[in-house]
Design a protein around this motif. Structure first.
Motif: not given
Length: 192
Positions: A16, A18-19, A23, A25, A42-44
């Protein structure tokens, strides 16, 4: 078309980067030529939903300020789904939260990816054409100020034709609504 014969990337690691509200990855990948690369995805959310509500000759849209582009836009009521949530349930929840309506029908229209180059999640589009009941919208998120807008379909077509609609799910839903027979064909500016 079967794309299994075409070369793919192999994920060899992920972390990760940034979360927060978003989010990101960082994927470490092995490319088909054997070289290694890094690719942020982007896996928000697991998925998003949006619904086009048709009420006779009108559509019910949301109007929201979108900070990233610093403008108010017309878009479809919708948002991110939860991992344990069915897309249809998420669409119903978003309609009630944002517009204060509970649809009498909700049909799946299409699933597409908003940004397949950088985002992993699909957008599930729905359409509602058989009426609704009013509920109370949820105004618990102060950053989400949604206004319900009732608009004639011909007015929406004119805005789309003049390039004044920038929300991809709204444009896709309008086109697919026509392609599937739920809506009449898109009428460009200057036609009757």
């Amino acid at each position: 078309m079967d794309d299994h014969s075409e070369p793919r990337w192999t994920v060899i690691g992920r972390s990760v980067a940034y979360d927060g509200r978003v989010t990101l990855v960082d994927h470490t990948v092995l490319l088909p030529d054997g070289s290694q690369s890094s690719y942020e995805v982007d896996e928000s959310v697991p998925f998003s939903v949006a619904t086009l509500v048709v009420d006779g000759a009108d559509v019910l849209l949301s109007r929201q300020y979108r900070y990233a582009i610093d403008r108010w836009i017309y878009d479809l009521p919708g948002g991110g789904g939860q991992a344990d949530e069915d897309p249809r349930t998420a669409a119903q929840r978003e309609l009630e939260e944002e517009l204060g309506i509970v649809p009498d029908d909700l049909r799946h229209l299409h699933t597409f990816f908003m940004n397949p180059g950088r985002a992993a999640w699909p957008t599930h589009l729905f359409i509602s054409t058989a009426g609704f009941t009013w509920a109370r919208p949820d105004a618990s998120d102060p950053a989400e100020q949604v206004r319900l807008v009732r608009m004639r379909l011909v007015e929406l077509d004119a805005l789309i034709s003049r390039g004044l609609v920038v929300d991809p799910p709204l444009i896709v839903a309008r086109a697919l609504g026509a392609a599937t027979g739920y809506l009449p064909p898109l009428r460009p500016v200057g036609t009757r």
